[in-house]
Design a protein around this motif. Structure first.
Motif, short mmCIF file in Angstrom:
data_model
loop_
_atom_site.label_atom_id
_atom_site.label_comp_id
_atom_site.label_asym_id
_atom_site.label_seq_id
_atom_site.Cartn_x
_atom_site.Cartn_y
_atom_site.Cartn_z
N LEU A 1 0.86 -1.18 0.00
CA LEU A 1 0.00 0.00 0.00
C LEU A 1 0.90 1.23 0.00
O LEU A 1 1.71 1.42 0.90
CB LEU A 1 -0.90 0.01 1.24
N SER A 2 0.74 2.07 -1.05
CA SER A 2 1.53 3.29 -1.19
C SER A 2 0.59 4.49 -1.25
O SER A 2 -0.60 4.35 -1.52
CB SER A 2 2.38 3.24 -2.47
N PRO A 3 1.11 5.70 -1.01
CA PRO A 3 0.27 6.90 -1.10
C PRO A 3 -0.28 7.07 -2.51
O PRO A 3 0.35 6.66 -3.48
CB PRO A 3 1.22 8.04 -0.74
N ARG A 4 -1.44 7.69 -2.61
CA ARG A 4 -1.99 7.94 -3.93
C ARG A 4 -1.12 8.97 -4.65
O ARG A 4 -0.34 9.70 -4.03
CB ARG A 4 -3.42 8.44 -3.81
N GLN A 5 -1.27 9.04 -5.97
CA GLN A 5 -0.44 9.93 -6.77
C GLN A 5 -0.56 11.38 -6.27
O GLN A 5 -1.65 11.89 -6.03
CB GLN A 5 -0.87 9.86 -8.23
N GLY A 6 0.59 12.01 -6.12
CA GLY A 6 0.62 13.38 -5.65
C GLY A 6 0.84 13.51 -4.16
O GLY A 6 1.06 14.61 -3.66
N SER A 7 0.77 12.39 -3.43
CA SER A 7 0.99 12.41 -1.99
C SER A 7 2.28 11.68 -1.64
O SER A 7 2.65 10.71 -2.32
CB SER A 7 -0.18 11.74 -1.25
N LYS A 8 2.94 12.11 -0.60
CA LYS A 8 4.19 11.48 -0.19
C LYS A 8 3.97 10.47 0.93
O LYS A 8 4.72 9.50 1.05
CB LYS A 8 5.18 12.56 0.28
N TYR A 9 2.93 10.70 1.75
CA TYR A 9 2.70 9.84 2.90
C TYR A 9 1.29 9.27 2.91
O TYR A 9 0.35 9.89 2.36
CB TYR A 9 2.93 10.61 4.20
N LEU A 10 1.13 8.14 3.54
CA LEU A 10 -0.18 7.57 3.80
C LEU A 10 -0.83 8.31 4.97
O LEU A 10 -0.13 8.97 5.75
CB LEU A 10 -0.04 6.08 4.12
N PRO A 11 -2.15 8.22 5.13
CA PRO A 11 -2.82 8.93 6.23
C PRO A 11 -2.23 8.58 7.59
O PRO A 11 -1.92 7.41 7.87
CB PRO A 11 -4.27 8.46 6.11
N ALA A 12 -2.11 9.60 8.45
CA ALA A 12 -1.54 9.40 9.78
C ALA A 12 -2.34 8.39 10.59
O ALA A 12 -1.79 7.66 11.43
CB ALA A 12 -1.48 10.74 10.51
N GLU A 13 -3.65 8.32 10.36
CA GLU A 13 -4.50 7.39 11.11
C GLU A 13 -4.06 5.94 10.90
O GLU A 13 -4.09 5.12 11.83
CB GLU A 13 -5.96 7.57 10.70
N ILE A 14 -3.65 5.61 9.65
CA ILE A 14 -3.20 4.24 9.36
C ILE A 14 -1.94 3.93 10.16
O ILE A 14 -1.83 2.87 10.79
CB ILE A 14 -2.95 4.06 7.85
N TRP A 15 -0.98 4.85 10.16
CA TRP A 15 0.28 4.64 10.87
C TRP A 15 0.03 4.51 12.37
O TRP A 15 0.57 3.63 13.03
CB TRP A 15 1.23 5.78 10.56
N ASN A 16 -0.81 5.37 12.91
CA ASN A 16 -1.09 5.33 14.36
C ASN A 16 -1.74 4.01 14.76
O ASN A 16 -1.40 3.42 15.79
CB ASN A 16 -1.99 6.50 14.75
N LYS A 17 -2.66 3.54 13.94
CA LYS A 17 -3.35 2.28 14.28
C LYS A 17 -2.44 1.07 14.06
O LYS A 17 -2.55 0.07 14.78
CB LYS A 17 -4.63 2.16 13.47
N LEU A 18 -1.54 1.15 13.06
CA LEU A 18 -0.59 0.06 12.87
C LEU A 18 0.34 -0.05 14.08
O LEU A 18 0.62 -1.15 14.57
CB LEU A 18 0.22 0.28 11.60
N LYS A 19 0.84 1.09 14.56
CA LYS A 19 1.73 1.08 15.73
C LYS A 19 1.03 0.52 16.95
O LYS A 19 1.64 -0.18 17.77
CB LYS A 19 2.24 2.51 16.01
N ALA A 20 -0.26 0.85 17.08
CA ALA A 20 -1.03 0.39 18.24
C ALA A 20 -1.59 -1.00 18.05
O ALA A 20 -2.26 -1.54 18.93
CB ALA A 20 -2.17 1.38 18.52
#
Length: 321
Positions: free
Chosen positions: A201-220
């Motif tokens: 899963l990569s960011p959509r075109q034009g974006s550098k990062y995935l949504p912060a919510e995904i990262w926060n929930k993955l860490k938790a």
């Protein structure tokens, strides 16, 4: 050109069999300097010293350039052990062949930075498509160091960013792997597939990062990774690798093992022109300024300036040991 990255290794030493503090790398037990000792050692190696027959790895130091408190090292790492063909990627025609004793090499750089006073030196290693040229060199130097100073322990450690960096990093990519996947869609036209299934899963075109919510929930560990990555039949991946970045630095690690991840600085992407030796040195010195500061080591850019004497440049391991 392959994608180029940079890793950093901290070089330090201490009294053997103790938990004493790290000692000054610019003042070794016999008043030698790690900078000059490392240079003399690398300068004395034979052309075949870095070849690892057991692992079929080739490497050779092409050039050593000392200047100030730095040494630029140009290496030619590669692999050997198989016969093959070199093909034109546009036409598919065979341009040449190679044998088991031929190595396909790439030019990479490394920079050693040793402060005038401090408990750590830094070795920056450029990697092309994951291949770098210093691991064997560091191993051999460690052996030489501990043979010369047998009451002390030389310790190379891959630089790892702290918890604060990880907390502020953003998610660049998620890759999950399901090992030994077996397809249920097998028939006479679609044979059964057994292998490793990988989804990213990569960011959509034009974006550098995935949504912060995904990262926060993955860490938790609050996300169903199988559903997130679109695995079939509610299958759960065996391994999830995340790539995160902050302040121009990116690193990848297996989810749940963040603290063991080494830093990987991105230099260039695939198809981009590799950086020159001068550009590599400038980049490393800029990063060294920040890293030494976090390690509590005094360093400033002026320490990278200064021409070595003819005697220092011609010195080889064993001349003064």
């Amino acid at each position: 050109m392959p994608r180029r990255t940079m890793t950093v290794t901290r070089l330090s030493y201490q009294k053997r069999n103790t938990r004493s503090k790290w000692l000054d790398v610019a003042k070794l037990p016999d008043n030698d300097d790690l900078l000059h000792f490392f240079y003399s050692f690398a300068n004395s190696l034979k052309d075949d010293a870095l070849i690892e027959d057991d692992h079929e790895r080739y490497n050779k130091i092409e050039k050593l350039t000392p200047f100030g408190r730095t040494i630029c090292i140009v290496t030619a790492p590669g692999r050997f052990g198989e016969e093959g063909e070199v093909r034109d990627v546009k036409t598919g025609t065979v341009a040449s062949t190679y044998g088991k004793d031929h190595a396909n090499t790439v030019t990479t750089h490394a920079v050693l930075v040793v402060p005038k006073k401090g408990t750590a030196a830094l070795l920056f290693t450029e990697k092309a498509a994951g291949v770098g040229g210093t691991s064997r060199l560091v191993d051999l130097f460690k052996t030489a160091f501990q043979a010369k100073y047998n009451q002390f322990t030389f310790r190379p450690e891959t630089l790892v960013e702290g918890d604060l960096w990880l907390k502020n990093a953003q998610l660049e990519k998620v890759t999950a792997t399901l090992h030994n996947y077996s397809s249920d869609a097998a028939d006479k036209n679609n044979p059964k597939i057994v292998g490793d299934l990988q989804h990213s899963l990569s960011p959509r075109q034009g974006s550098k990062y995935l949504p912060a919510e995904i990262w926060n929930k993955l860490k938790a560990r609050q996300l169903d990774e199988g559903s997130l990555l679109g695995f079939p039949n509610n299958e759960q991946p065996d391994e999830v690798v995340v790539r995160v970045g902050s302040g121009g630095v990116s690193k990848s690690f297996v989810l749940g093992k963040e603290k063991s991840a080494g830093v990987s600085y991105k230099l260039t992407d695939a198809k981009e022109v590799a950086m020159s030796e001068a550009a590599i040195l400038k980049y490393c010195l800029e990063e060294a300024d920040d890293i030494f500061g976090r390690l509590g080591v005094d360093w400033d850019y002026t320490q990278s300036v200064g021409t070595w004497s003819t005697e220092e440049i011609s010195r080889r391991w064993g001349d003064s040991s």
